[in-house]
Design an enzyme around this catalytic site. Structure first.
Site, mmCIF file in Angstrom:
data_model
loop_
_atom_site.group_PDB
_atom_site.id
_atom_site.type_symbol
_atom_site.label_atom_id
_atom_site.label_comp_id
_atom_site.label_asym_id
_atom_site.label_seq_id
_atom_site.Cartn_x
_atom_site.Cartn_y
_atom_site.Cartn_z
ATOM 1 N N ASP A 148 9.711 3.244 -10.786
ATOM 2 C CA ASP A 148 9.759 2.856 -9.379
ATOM 3 C C ASP A 148 9.122 3.979 -8.553
ATOM 4 O O ASP A 148 9.507 5.147 -8.673
ATOM 5 C CB ASP A 148 11.244 2.658 -9.003
ATOM 6 C CG ASP A 148 11.429 2.179 -7.578
ATOM 7 O OD1 ASP A 148 11.850 1.026 -7.393
ATOM 8 O OD2 ASP A 148 11.151 2.970 -6.647
ATOM 9 N N ASN A 153 4.049 3.138 3.069
ATOM 10 C CA ASN A 153 3.644 1.953 3.849
ATOM 11 C C ASN A 153 3.769 2.215 5.340
ATOM 12 O O ASN A 153 2.852 1.889 6.114
ATOM 13 C CB ASN A 153 4.551 0.769 3.501
ATOM 14 C CG ASN A 153 4.020 -0.056 2.348
ATOM 15 O OD1 ASN A 153 2.818 -0.137 2.129
ATOM 16 N ND2 ASN A 153 4.913 -0.663 1.593
ATOM 17 N N HIS A 200 -0.041 -0.777 5.014
ATOM 18 C CA HIS A 200 0.067 -1.536 3.759
ATOM 19 C C HIS A 200 -1.188 -1.467 2.900
ATOM 20 O O HIS A 200 -1.118 -1.613 1.689
ATOM 21 C CB HIS A 200 0.438 -2.989 4.062
ATOM 22 C CG HIS A 200 1.920 -3.180 4.197
ATOM 23 N ND1 HIS A 200 2.674 -3.803 3.241
ATOM 24 C CD2 HIS A 200 2.776 -2.790 5.164
ATOM 25 C CE1 HIS A 200 3.944 -3.791 3.623
ATOM 26 N NE2 HIS A 200 4.037 -3.191 4.795
ATOM 27 N N ASP A 234 -0.914 -0.784 -0.927
ATOM 28 C CA ASP A 234 -1.516 -1.620 -1.984
ATOM 29 C C ASP A 234 -2.402 -0.776 -2.902
ATOM 30 O O ASP A 234 -2.436 -0.971 -4.117
ATOM 31 C CB ASP A 234 -2.352 -2.747 -1.366
ATOM 32 C CG ASP A 234 -1.470 -3.828 -0.754
ATOM 33 O OD1 ASP A 234 -0.233 -3.742 -0.912
ATOM 34 O OD2 ASP A 234 -2.023 -4.753 -0.126
ATOM 35 N N GLU A 287 7.426 -2.294 -5.675
ATOM 36 C CA GLU A 287 6.845 -1.041 -6.185
ATOM 37 C C GLU A 287 7.455 -0.663 -7.529
ATOM 38 O O GLU A 287 7.484 0.494 -7.921
ATOM 39 C CB GLU A 287 7.000 0.078 -5.140
ATOM 40 C CG GLU A 287 8.329 0.801 -5.092
ATOM 41 C CD GLU A 287 9.517 -0.005 -4.541
ATOM 42 O OE1 GLU A 287 9.434 -1.235 -4.499
ATOM 43 O OE2 GLU A 287 10.523 0.633 -4.189
HETATM 44 N N1 LIG Z 1 1.954 -2.307 0.343
HETATM 45 C C1 LIG Z 1 2.852 -2.981 -0.351
HETATM 46 N N2 LIG Z 1 4.157 -2.737 -0.170
HETATM 47 C C2 LIG Z 1 5.071 -3.399 -0.885
HETATM 48 C C3 LIG Z 1 4.668 -4.386 -1.795
HETATM 49 N N3 LIG Z 1 5.799 -4.888 -2.371
HETATM 50 C C4 LIG Z 1 6.841 -4.233 -1.809
HETATM 51 N N4 LIG Z 1 6.428 -3.321 -0.910
HETATM 52 C C5 LIG Z 1 7.208 -2.401 -0.073
HETATM 53 O O1 LIG Z 1 7.810 -1.407 -0.906
HETATM 54 C C6 LIG Z 1 8.870 -0.810 -0.138
HETATM 55 C C7 LIG Z 1 9.986 -0.442 -1.098
HETATM 56 O O2 LIG Z 1 10.894 0.332 -0.378
HETATM 57 P P1 LIG Z 1 12.299 0.843 -0.948
HETATM 58 O O3 LIG Z 1 12.841 -0.227 -1.863
HETATM 59 O O4 LIG Z 1 13.121 1.266 0.194
HETATM 60 O O5 LIG Z 1 11.965 2.031 -1.897
HETATM 61 P P2 LIG Z 1 11.304 3.454 -1.613
HETATM 62 O O6 LIG Z 1 10.863 3.616 -0.211
HETATM 63 O O7 LIG Z 1 10.233 3.625 -2.651
HETATM 64 O O8 LIG Z 1 12.471 4.426 -1.906
HETATM 65 P P3 LIG Z 1 12.945 5.048 -3.280
HETATM 66 O O9 LIG Z 1 12.674 4.005 -4.341
HETATM 67 O O10 LIG Z 1 14.390 5.317 -3.098
HETATM 68 O O11 LIG Z 1 12.142 6.274 -3.545
HETATM 69 C C8 LIG Z 1 9.254 -1.830 0.931
HETATM 70 O O12 LIG Z 1 8.896 -1.315 2.204
HETATM 71 C C9 LIG Z 1 8.375 -3.057 0.625
HETATM 72 O O13 LIG Z 1 7.945 -3.728 1.800
HETATM 73 C C10 LIG Z 1 3.272 -4.652 -1.948
HETATM 74 O O14 LIG Z 1 2.823 -5.511 -2.746
HETATM 75 N N5 LIG Z 1 2.400 -3.926 -1.209
#
Ligand SMILES: Nc1nc2c(ncn2[C@@H]2O[C@H](COP(=O)(O)OP(=O)(O)OP(=O)(O)O)[C@@H](O)[C@H]2O)c(=O)[nH]1
Length: 276
Positions: free
Chosen positions: A152, A160, A165, A169, A195
């Site tokens: 992860d 983001n 975004h 991506d 992610e």
């Molecule tokens: N650009 C982009 N963002 C995505 C995609 N799928 C999910 N996300 C974003 O990934 C982010 C995941 O955030 P969190 O689950 O809070 O995780 P994190 O910020 O990595 O925090 P930790 O895992 O604790 O380090 C969210 O803001 C989603 O909107 C995608 O296909 N493209």
């Protein structure tokens, strides 16, 4: 000399032969058939074997000419029609073959779409589950090691939020490409969602799996992601689990997830497995 009418070359007896030649060789057959009939009859007339039952050679030749004209027209029409039919068949075969190729290509594209994540090109969750479940059964049957890894990206939301975004991506794409380039052909790297990525490592025990995951972690941490003028450092945390006897994928995923949770909780940018 005139041949008895019964034994002479009866003009209508030639028609089935010509029709047969037309069917066999189309226009070429008609031309050849008419030439054979014309030459044979002309030679017979010349030697006095008058096949048309006429005494006067010039009258017989005129009749032969008229006969050939009458017979050749329908035969030529038949030959032309058969030639055209052949051409149409060849054209249809070409169309069918082109459509078949297009269908095969579309099918392959559909298969790829069904198995892959469109953004990163990595395998998708469904394909990972299918393949991993098969591999778990095989590993358990032959008592071979098998591991899975869940990784992860750290602070992805912040990436983001801060860079947009488009950059997010790009991070997903470049990380997937880099990790896949460092894995074996027999491994399977897939996007689990958002992610999160998962890796199937067949024939690998927990010690090797930790090493593989750590190799990926170090490569990602030391390869900044570039997007336009921007360049940012990215890291991921990961959890690893080795398959146990009679264990299913859900249980393995849950154990790998515990490792991931511990990795996040203990500071991120690390790979751990469950304590139990
Ligand atoms: N650009 C982009 N963002 C995505 C995609 N799928 C999910 N996300 C974003 O990934 C982010 C995941 O955030 P969190 O689950 O809070 O995780 P994190 O910020 O990595 O925090 P930790 O895992 O604790 O380090 C969210 O803001 C989603 O909107 C995608 O296909 N493209």
């Amino acid at each position: 000399m005139t041949l008895p009418r019964l034994f002479i070359l009866q003009e209508y007896l030639v028609l089935p032969l010509l029709a047969w030649m037309a069917l066999k060789s189309k226009m070429a057959g008609v031309a050849l058939g008419m030439t054979i009939v014309g030459i044979t009859t002309a030679i017979m007339i010349h030697y006095g074997l008058n096949p048309l039952g006429m005494l006067q050679a010039n009258l017989a030749l005129t009749t032969l000419g008229a006969y050939i004209l009458c017979v050749s027209i329908p035969m030529l029409v038949l030959g032309t029609a058969l030639d055209q039919l052949d051409e149409q068949n060849a054209h249809l075969e070409q169309i069918v073959s082109a459509r078949t190729t297009a269908l095969v290509e579309a099918n392959a594209e559909l298969q790829a779409l069904a198995h892959h994540d469109p953004l990163t090109g990595a395998a998708n969750r469904r394909y990972f589950i299918e393949e991993t479940e098969k591999n778990i059964l095989r590993a358990q049957r032959y008592e071979e090691p098998l591991c899975i890894c869940i990784l992860d990206i750290d602070h992805f939301k912040a990436i983001n939020d801060q860079y947009g975004h488009g950059m997010g991506d790009q991070v997903l794409k470049q990380l997937a490409t880099l990790c896949q380039s460092l894995l074996r052909e027999s491994d399977l790297f897939a996007r689990w969602g958002g992610e999160e990525f998962v890796i199937l490592l067949p024939g690998v025990d927990i010690h090797e799996a930790l090493q593989v995951a750590d190799k990926l972690r170090m490569a990602v941490a030391s390869s900044p992601i570039r997007f336009g003028q921007l360049q940012i450092a990215v890291s991921f945390s990961a959890g690893v689990a080795q398959c146990r006897a009679n264990e299913d994928l859900d249980s393995m995923l849950s154990r790998a997830d515990q490792g991931l949770y511990r990795a996040k909780a203990s500071g991120r940018n690390r790979v751990l497995h469950t304590a139990d």
